[in-house]
Design an enzyme around this catalytic site. Structure first.
Site, PDB file in Angstrom:
ATOM      1  CB  SER A   1      -0.744   0.041   1.262  1.00  0.00           C
ATOM      2  OG  SER A   1      -0.232  -0.173   2.667  1.00  0.00           O
TER       3      SER A   1
ATOM      4  CG  ASP B   1      -1.742   5.351   8.366  1.00  0.00           C
ATOM      5  OD1 ASP B   1      -0.824   4.773   8.407  1.00  0.00           O
ATOM      6  OD2 ASP B   1      -2.080   5.289   7.209  1.00  0.00           O
TER       7      ASP B   1
ATOM      8  CG  HIS C   1      -0.348   4.246   4.725  1.00  0.00           C
ATOM      9  ND1 HIS C   1      -0.745   3.417   5.165  1.00  0.00           N
ATOM     10  CD2 HIS C   1      -0.019   3.369   3.567  1.00  0.00           C
ATOM     11  CE1 HIS C   1      -1.013   2.232   4.947  1.00  0.00           C
ATOM     12  NE2 HIS C   1      -0.341   2.184   3.920  1.00  0.00           N
TER      13      HIS C   1
END
Length: 501
Positions: free
Chosen positions: A218, A470, A473
């Site tokens: 990802s 998160d 990312h």
């Protein structure tokens, strides 16, 4: 030419004395010229011939070679890429697992001139784990593109969340209500040179008739979307994706930007293997993932991203046998002794496997860029054990070493080097060394701003527990846009020749 002297020649013929005198004079003159010539060409002093033969040959330090190859043919059959992505199963919806990291120091305020010095040294790393010589995208000794500092840039980001329609919602930090935006304005400045601001038109011209593919997890998607957002500011691409890959076409230069999902970059299966039961991912460390290897003949530039999925529960297979695992081990005492490969060793083996396969593949003539391990910034725990990056709004000025990140990074380098040594071919492999420079950017993650839900938790609870967040990312726009500025510089160096910067 005769070897007789002028005197013998004259006595034999018996010509007149006057003629003899003339011939003797001419012979003496010729003899003198011969002697002088021999002396000049045999002298070692400032002799160009001697320098060419005897002086050591100096090989230029720059390994970037000019590449002028035609665009590859379409990698699909007619109509293959005309399907839309509607209804495509999105593997990115799976939760990305992240290991526990050490605590980060609090962010001090930046200097008055709004520059942050990157003085972190790798000297305090475990020398047994760090290779003696790291691969680099450039051998330019005047400027190491990966050593420098983050500098505040008043000109702002290359795009905004409102000017790019394809940002994954979890990385749309401003759209999700993040109150600060200064993290968007810091640019990377290498020591002794400058990293050019990304020029979309220049990139598209360099990639005219070519295909750039992002392959991996990802984080690869994160980087691809960053590049698309930058290019979107000059041209709206056409979606030509399908179930096998995302694929965007820029008509002005016939350029394709592609992404293929590959969690580990090597083959995986859920089928049982030996003591490893069905349902657990089997990661075949000695087999590259055919999901993307079947298409590499159509890629001119390939950017690889992996590492974080090695924290996920899985069993590792080598030579058809189970040799280790992560969050799993065989209950059979006879088999447990064979569990010698942990997730860190497995990562290094997988890197070597993939790069060796690419370098030895006669159908792949493109440029493979290995982006180094992307650091996360979970403070005080892992992603699922209370780790947090809440409140980080600026780059840090001192780098706190993360043992797991450092070890994964070192294994990745070793895997890269082993592939180069094994194949004797580093012309098509580049190592994009961003791990340390991005260790200074805990402010660049979404943190708790992962969704537009107005009721989401963004503050710590009454007992100090952090909200779900998160810290792996990267926000868009944000620091990740720098990755693509570096990619552009690597491509420019390779296609046009010369060293980076």
């Amino acid at each position: 030419m005769t070897t007789d002297s002028p005197k013998n020649l004259i006595s034999t013929i018996g010509v007149r004395k006057s003629l003899t005198t003339i011939l003797i004079s001419v012979g003496a003159l010729v003899f003198s010229l011969v002697v002088v010539s021999l002396f000049v060409f045999s002298s070692p002093s400032n002799s160009s011939i001697t320098g060419y033969v005897q002086e050591p040959i100096v090989v230029p330090q720059n390994n970037e070679e000019t590449v002028t190859k035609e665009a590859v043919k379409e990698i699909d059959k007619p109509g293959y890429f005309n399907e839309t992505l509607k209804g495509v199963e999105n593997p990115d919806s799976k939760e990305t697992l992240t290991p526990t990291v050490d605590n980060l120091t609090e962010n001090p305020k930046p200097d008055s001139d709004k520059t942050l010095n990157n003085e972190a040294s790798s000297d305090n790393k475990d020398k047994s784990e760090v290779p003696t010589q790291k691969p680099s995208a450039s051998q330019n000794t005047q400027c190491d593109i990966y050593k420098g500092k983050w500098v505040y840039d008043e000109s702002g980001p290359l795009y905004t969340n409102n000017s790019c329609p394809i940002i994954t919602q979890m990385q749309n930090c401003q759209g999700n209500g993040r109150p600060d935006s200064e993290y968007e304005n810091w640019r990377w400045r290498p020591n002794g040179c400058d990293l050019p601001r990304f020029e979309p038109k220049k990139f598209l011209e360099l990639m005219r008739g070519k295909t750039l593919a992002f392959v991996g997890d990802s984080v690869a998607r994160n980087q691809m979307e960053s590049l698309l957002c930058i290019l979107w500011q000059v041209e709206t691409p056409k979606n030509r994706g399908n179930r096998k890959m995302q694929r965007w076409f820029f008509r002005s230069t016939s350029t394709y930007i592609v992404r293929i999902w590959s969690s580990w970059l090597v083959h995986r299966s859920s089928d049982p293997v030996g003591p490893a039961p069905k349902g657990i991912d089997k990661v075949f460390l000695d087999q590259p993932d055919e999901t993307f290897m079947d298409f590499v003949h159509g890629f001119d530039v390939l950017v690889l991203s992996s590492g974080h999925w090695f924290a996920k529960q899985s069993a590792y297979i080598l030579g058809g046998s189970v040799v280790g695992g992560q969050l799993w081990s065989s209950k059979d005492p006879k088999e447990s002794g064979m569990m010698r490969v942990n997730n860190i060793e497995a990562f290094g083996i997988s890197v070597e496997t993939v790069l060796t396969a690419l370098a030895q593949n006669p159908n792949f003539t493109g440029l493979a860029i290995v982006r180094s391990y992307s650091p996360d910034h979970y403070e005080g725990g892992a992603w699922n054990t209370g780790g947090s990056c809440t409140g980080k709004t600026r780059p840090v000025t001192s780098l706190v070493q993360n043992g797991f990140t450092d070890t994964m990074y070192s294994k990745q380098i070793l895997g890269f080097q082993k592939a180069v040594e094994k194949t004797k071919n580093d012309k098509r492999l580049r190592f994009m060394d961003v791990t340390e420079m991005f260790g200074f950017r805990p402010d660049g993650h979404p943190g708790p701003y992962r969704s537009p839900d107005p009721n989401k938790k963004t503050k710590r609870g009454p007992n100090g527990e952090p909200p779900p967040q998160d810290c792996l990312h990267w926000c868009m726009p944000g620091p990740i846009d720098t990755w693509n500025e570096i990619v552009l510089e690597i491509i420019r160096s390779d296609f046009e020749g010369g060293a980076i910067l």
